[in-house]
Design a protein around this motif. Sequence first.
Motif, PDB file in Angstrom:
ATOM      1  N   ILE A   1      81.750 -20.529  -5.462  1.00  0.00           N
ATOM      2  CA  ILE A   1      80.588 -20.608  -4.591  1.00  0.00           C
ATOM      3  C   ILE A   1      79.288 -20.251  -5.436  1.00  0.00           C
ATOM      4  N   ALA A   2      79.575 -19.025  -5.955  1.00  0.00           N
ATOM      5  CA  ALA A   2      78.623 -18.293  -6.575  1.00  0.00           C
ATOM      6  C   ALA A   2      78.122 -19.292  -7.892  1.00  0.00           C
ATOM      7  N   TYR A   3      79.081 -19.458  -8.809  1.00  0.00           N
ATOM      8  CA  TYR A   3      78.818 -20.019  -9.949  1.00  0.00           C
ATOM      9  C   TYR A   3      78.710 -21.619  -9.893  1.00  0.00           C
TER      10      TYR A   3
ATOM     11  N   ASP B   1      70.868  -4.087   3.376  1.00  0.00           N
ATOM     12  CA  ASP B   1      69.536  -3.947   3.717  1.00  0.00           C
ATOM     13  C   ASP B   1      69.082  -2.445   3.042  1.00  0.00           C
ATOM     14  N   LEU B   2      69.960  -1.326   3.180  1.00  0.00           N
ATOM     15  CA  LEU B   2      69.669  -0.164   2.523  1.00  0.00           C
ATOM     16  C   LEU B   2      69.854  -0.164   1.055  1.00  0.00           C
ATOM     17  N   LEU B   3      70.662  -0.929   0.476  1.00  0.00           N
ATOM     18  CA  LEU B   3      70.769  -1.014  -1.057  1.00  0.00           C
ATOM     19  C   LEU B   3      69.474  -2.060  -1.592  1.00  0.00           C
ATOM     20  N   ARG B   4      68.885  -2.876  -0.866  1.00  0.00           N
ATOM     21  CA  ARG B   4      67.642  -3.654  -1.320  1.00  0.00           C
ATOM     22  C   ARG B   4      66.520  -2.486  -1.337  1.00  0.00           C
ATOM     23  N   LYS B   5      66.465  -1.741  -0.439  1.00  0.00           N
ATOM     24  CA  LYS B   5      65.448  -0.652  -0.247  1.00  0.00           C
ATOM     25  C   LYS B   5      65.435   0.264  -1.675  1.00  0.00           C
ATOM     26  N   ILE B   6      66.786   0.766  -1.636  1.00  0.00           N
ATOM     27  CA  ILE B   6      67.067   1.856  -2.690  1.00  0.00           C
ATOM     28  C   ILE B   6      66.577   1.045  -4.307  1.00  0.00           C
ATOM     29  N   TYR B   7      66.907  -0.297  -4.434  1.00  0.00           N
ATOM     30  CA  TYR B   7      66.641  -0.723  -5.595  1.00  0.00           C
ATOM     31  C   TYR B   7      65.106  -0.950  -5.733  1.00  0.00           C
TER      32      TYR B   7
ATOM     33  N   ILE C   1      74.229  -8.436  -9.050  1.00  0.00           N
ATOM     34  CA  ILE C   1      73.952  -7.746  -7.946  1.00  0.00           C
ATOM     35  C   ILE C   1      73.210  -8.263  -6.699  1.00  0.00           C
ATOM     36  N   SER C   2      72.252  -9.236  -6.916  1.00  0.00           N
ATOM     37  CA  SER C   2      71.815 -10.144  -5.901  1.00  0.00           C
ATOM     38  C   SER C   2      72.767 -11.109  -5.053  1.00  0.00           C
ATOM     39  N   LEU C   3      73.792 -11.589  -5.907  1.00  0.00           N
ATOM     40  CA  LEU C   3      74.657 -12.321  -5.313  1.00  0.00           C
ATOM     41  C   LEU C   3      75.513 -11.602  -4.263  1.00  0.00           C
ATOM     42  N   ILE C   4      75.752 -10.371  -4.705  1.00  0.00           N
ATOM     43  CA  ILE C   4      76.409  -9.262  -3.897  1.00  0.00           C
ATOM     44  C   ILE C   4      75.615  -9.121  -2.579  1.00  0.00           C
ATOM     45  N   LEU C   5      74.605  -8.783  -2.789  1.00  0.00           N
ATOM     46  CA  LEU C   5      73.679  -8.365  -1.463  1.00  0.00           C
ATOM     47  C   LEU C   5      73.586  -9.495  -0.615  1.00  0.00           C
TER      48      LEU C   5
ATOM     49  N   PHE D   1      62.660  -5.553  -8.915  1.00  0.00           N
ATOM     50  CA  PHE D   1      61.568  -6.704  -8.808  1.00  0.00           C
ATOM     51  C   PHE D   1      62.393  -7.895  -9.096  1.00  0.00           C
ATOM     52  N   TYR D   2      63.289  -7.958  -9.888  1.00  0.00           N
ATOM     53  CA  TYR D   2      64.099  -9.097 -10.319  1.00  0.00           C
ATOM     54  C   TYR D   2      65.310  -9.397  -9.002  1.00  0.00           C
ATOM     55  N   ILE D   3      65.707  -8.389  -8.632  1.00  0.00           N
ATOM     56  CA  ILE D   3      66.780  -8.489  -7.677  1.00  0.00           C
ATOM     57  C   ILE D   3      66.056  -8.853  -6.416  1.00  0.00           C
ATOM     58  N   LEU D   4      64.905  -8.623  -6.080  1.00  0.00           N
ATOM     59  CA  LEU D   4      64.203  -9.273  -4.991  1.00  0.00           C
ATOM     60  C   LEU D   4      64.028 -10.707  -5.027  1.00  0.00           C
ATOM     61  N   ILE D   5      63.522 -11.036  -6.258  1.00  0.00           N
ATOM     62  CA  ILE D   5      63.196 -12.406  -6.629  1.00  0.00           C
ATOM     63  C   ILE D   5      64.505 -13.372  -6.375  1.00  0.00           C
ATOM     64  N   TYR D   6      65.718 -12.809  -6.942  1.00  0.00           N
ATOM     65  CA  TYR D   6      67.128 -13.582  -6.929  1.00  0.00           C
ATOM     66  C   TYR D   6      67.431 -13.528  -5.461  1.00  0.00           C
ATOM     67  N   TYR D   7      67.233 -12.136  -4.897  1.00  0.00           N
ATOM     68  CA  TYR D   7      67.898 -12.253  -3.444  1.00  0.00           C
ATOM     69  C   TYR D   7      67.090 -13.409  -2.405  1.00  0.00           C
ATOM     70  N   ALA D   8      65.695 -13.294  -2.836  1.00  0.00           N
ATOM     71  CA  ALA D   8      64.881 -14.361  -1.854  1.00  0.00           C
ATOM     72  C   ALA D   8      65.383 -15.777  -2.069  1.00  0.00           C
TER      73      ALA D   8
END
Length: 292
Positions: A199-201, A100-106, A88-92, A169-176
């Motif tokens: 690129i992701a892998y 930005d909206l999805l991050r707030k929802i999570y 999810i973080s890779l997609i965001l 919590f974890y999505i925010l860490i990975y996203y940062a």
Amino acid sequence: MNKVMSNKWIIALYVLPALLLIGILIFIPLILTGYYGLMKWDGIGSMEFIGLQNYVTALQDKKFWDSALHSFLLAVFSTLSLFIYLAISLILASKIKGADLLRKIYLIPMLLSSVAIAQLWVKIYNPSNGMINSLLMAIGVENPPAWLAEPSLVLYAIFIPILWQYAGFYILIYYAALKNIPESIIEAAKIDGASPIEIAYKIKLPLIMGVVKVTIVLAVVGSLKYFDLIYVMTGGGPNGASEVMASYMYKLAFSTNNFGYGSAIGFLLLIITLIVTLIIRKATATKEEIQY
């Protein structure tokens, strides 16, 4: 300033308040917990020294090992869920519309207390008018299960709100961590013809592997000592089917007034957590981290 900071006594003076707080709030309670585990004590009256009897009893206690198994299952599911959070973080982080909206929802579950989340999911799992069973009956399921009353289902039913609670919590860490990767590296990979999956892998994941290792430790340690949501939703029932080490310790110490035995369980929980943490750190250790 350099002269002052080179003085070892000055450094010790600055560090002393923090060391005192750590000693008072962490190490002294840990030592007392181990000490109380050597006693036969109801938490109020006089203590009776019985040596390692509580610890020996715990190691022979089937309920303790059942609760330990449940805690380890939660740790496994929490670790596996990290792959979903990372995806999810890779997609965001790939600049999709509405990120930005999805991050707030999570992040919404992080804003709720564990008690509120527990009450919410108790309503969702309600066997007669809960959302899940209402949907199942709408599609033709005549006798949907009582999720929190079935010993074979309750543990996994509880895992879902726990994983949902900490997803943000974890999505925010990975996203940062992903946003901290220099854009020039990504652009160079695109110029070389790398696909988004490559690129992701092959680029993003190796660059944030240090963060991934930290989240694995956090997920496992948090799962082994998890307590609040499980206690509110089921109290460890039915018949111990959702009991974890922390809830079993709580029941022994405060429900049956067996404070000495409960302290022994708590100290064993500490030892198990430390051993598991060391194993994880050893298993994920590398000679060098990728620098960028």
